[in-house]
Design a protein around this motif. Structure first.
Motif, short mmCIF file in Angstrom:
data_model
loop_
_atom_site.label_atom_id
_atom_site.label_comp_id
_atom_site.label_asym_id
_atom_site.label_seq_id
_atom_site.Cartn_x
_atom_site.Cartn_y
_atom_site.Cartn_z
N ALA A 13 0.83 -1.21 0.00
CA ALA A 13 0.00 0.00 0.00
C ALA A 13 0.86 1.26 0.00
N LEU A 14 1.89 1.28 0.85
CA LEU A 14 2.77 2.46 0.91
C LEU A 14 3.55 2.60 -0.38
N GLN A 15 3.99 1.49 -0.96
CA GLN A 15 4.71 1.53 -2.23
C GLN A 15 3.85 2.22 -3.31
N GLN A 16 2.57 1.89 -3.37
CA GLN A 16 1.69 2.49 -4.36
C GLN A 16 1.47 3.98 -4.06
N THR A 17 1.32 4.31 -2.79
CA THR A 17 1.14 5.73 -2.40
C THR A 17 2.37 6.54 -2.78
N LEU A 18 3.54 5.99 -2.53
CA LEU A 18 4.78 6.68 -2.87
C LEU A 18 4.92 6.83 -4.38
N GLN A 19 4.59 5.77 -5.11
CA GLN A 19 4.70 5.83 -6.57
C GLN A 19 3.73 6.86 -7.15
N ILE A 22 5.21 10.29 -6.48
CA ILE A 22 6.33 10.55 -7.39
C ILE A 22 5.81 10.84 -8.80
N ASN A 23 4.84 10.06 -9.26
CA ASN A 23 4.31 10.24 -10.61
C ASN A 23 3.57 11.55 -10.78
N ASN A 24 3.02 12.09 -9.69
CA ASN A 24 2.24 13.33 -9.76
C ASN A 24 3.07 14.59 -9.65
N SER A 31 11.21 10.48 -15.31
CA SER A 31 12.25 11.36 -15.86
C SER A 31 13.35 11.71 -14.85
N LEU A 32 13.14 11.43 -13.56
CA LEU A 32 14.22 11.62 -12.59
C LEU A 32 14.97 10.32 -12.32
N GLY A 33 14.70 9.32 -13.13
CA GLY A 33 15.51 8.12 -13.15
C GLY A 33 15.70 7.47 -11.79
N ARG A 34 16.97 7.20 -11.45
CA ARG A 34 17.30 6.50 -10.21
C ARG A 34 16.87 7.28 -8.97
N ASN A 326 14.39 15.62 -1.16
CA ASN A 326 13.88 16.98 -1.38
C ASN A 326 12.86 17.05 -2.51
N PHE A 327 13.09 16.30 -3.59
CA PHE A 327 12.09 16.38 -4.67
C PHE A 327 10.78 15.74 -4.21
N LEU A 328 10.87 14.67 -3.42
CA LEU A 328 9.65 14.04 -2.92
C LEU A 328 8.88 14.96 -1.99
N ASN A 329 9.61 15.68 -1.15
CA ASN A 329 8.98 16.53 -0.15
C ASN A 329 8.54 17.89 -0.70
N GLU A 330 9.29 18.45 -1.65
CA GLU A 330 9.14 19.87 -1.98
C GLU A 330 8.66 20.15 -3.40
N MET A 331 8.78 19.23 -4.30
CA MET A 331 8.43 19.49 -5.69
C MET A 331 6.92 19.58 -5.85
N ALA A 332 6.48 20.52 -6.64
CA ALA A 332 5.04 20.72 -6.85
C ALA A 332 4.43 19.55 -7.61
N THR A 333 3.15 19.36 -7.40
CA THR A 333 2.38 18.39 -8.19
C THR A 333 1.75 19.11 -9.37
#
Length: 344
Positions: A13-19, A22-24, A31-34, A326-333
């Motif tokens: 469940a958390l894996q899907q939420t994280l994905q 990230i996708n949003n 496009s941010l690869g690794r 930082n991109f996970l926490n701060e990047m806009a959706t």
């Protein structure tokens, strides 16, 4: 002794939420690869979609090896303690890289053949003044191995942060690491043995012959802890203990080069779930490291031709850890930035 139990990080469940998170973000998918994989790994380790890199530290373990008496290194054993002095004087590459990245650095005497005396910047956990010569007898006793493992566990438990990088210093330790790799992976010995500190082709052949004879002599050493006690170093054993405890505490492990990965190889044979917590900083230029990483199913972040050790790869990979968080926490959706999404 009790080996810490390590829980896998898998959480569907958390894996899907994280994905989804990230996708949003405002970017094409993937496009941010690794960095995207790294962000998801951090989230799973921390059990959250808001990840934190808190007080990262690098532990550099130093120890000497009795097998140096067999002529397996291009440098004299004194270089181990001389380089520890260089660490304490803030003059080594790891000092520079840790400092530039705001990372705490702890230098640990695991078993150097030298008396440093009380030093405020040195963590004294000396088990003995170097291991014994594994060409003749096991490198350490079961009691010494247990002491080293316990010291490593305690050091990891005492660190305040949630990211631990690993480094080492020890003349002769590529010989120990190559023997451990050969015993625990069944990779042919010539593919495990490299130049270390810069051996000639003749020196490499001698090093290989010494290991081959020792492997035959100690053929009964087969379990991970038996292999570690027979061929390892106090710095390798202490690292393995620290890794096991750090993962049990759900800390991120930054894995450096060939010798550090040999310690992880032992730890992973004891607790396979430890690999969930590992970020492999780089692929070393030392012969055998690529195959060791492949054996662990690891994908290194960097490939810079490094073969220095000291934890330098761990320090250089740390900014990528920050970038993923930082991109996970701060990047806009797309929604928050009012950006149109793809029609695909």
């Amino acid at each position: 002794m009790q080996i810490p139990s390590i829980a896998p990080i898998a959480d569907v469940a958390l894996q899907q939420t994280l994905q989804d998170a990230i996708n949003n973000k405002t970017k094409p998918r993937g496009s941010l690869g690794r960095l995207e994989d790294l962000a998801a790994q951090l989230g799973l380790i921390q059990g959250s979609t808001q990840v934190v890199i808190n007080e990262p530290a690098i532990l550099v373990f130093a120890g000497d090896h009795g097998v140096v008496a067999e002529g397996v290194s291009g440098y004299p054993q004194d270089v181990t303690w001389q380089m520890v002095e260089n660490f304490l004087a803030n003059g080594a590459a790891i000092n520079v890289f840790a400092r530039q990245n705001g990372c705490a650095l702890h230098v640990v005497d695991a078993g150097v053949n030298h008396d440093f005396g009380p030093r405020p910047a040195l963590v004294d956990r000396k088990v003995a003044r170097g291991t014994r010569n594994f060409a003749v007898e096991p490198a350490m006793s079961p009691q010494e191995l247990e002491t080293a493992l316990k010291h490593g566990m305690a050091l990891a438990a005492d660190l305040p942060g949630n990211v631990v990088g690993f480094g080492e210093m020890g003349i002769g330790n590529t010989t120990a690491a190559a023997a451990i790799m050969h015993k625990l992976t069944d990779v042919a010995l010539p593919q495990c043995v490299g130049a270390g500190t810069g051996l000639s082709s003749e020196g490499i052949a001698r090093k290989q012959a010494v290991i081959a004879a020792a492997v035959d002599k100690h053929a009964g050493a087969t379990s991970p802890l038996e292999v570690l006690a027979t061929f390892g170093g106090f710095e390798i054993a202490m690292m393995a203990g620290a890794m096991l405890k750090a993962a049990a505490l759900r800390k991120v492990l930054l894995i450096d080069g060939f010798i550090v990965t040999s310690a992880l190889l032992v730890a992973a044979r004891l607790q396979p779930a430890i690999l969930d917590y590992c970020v492999f900083a780089h692929c070393s230029d030392e012969n055998g490291h690529r195959l060791m990483l492949e054996n662990l199913g690891a994908r290194p972040l960097l490939n810079l031709g490094l073969r220095l050790g000291e934890g330098t790869g761990s320090a250089l990979a740390l900014p990528l850890l920050h970038a993923a968080a930082n991109f996970l926490n701060e990047m806009a959706t797309f929604a928050s930035a009012s950006v149109s999404t793809s029609d695909q």
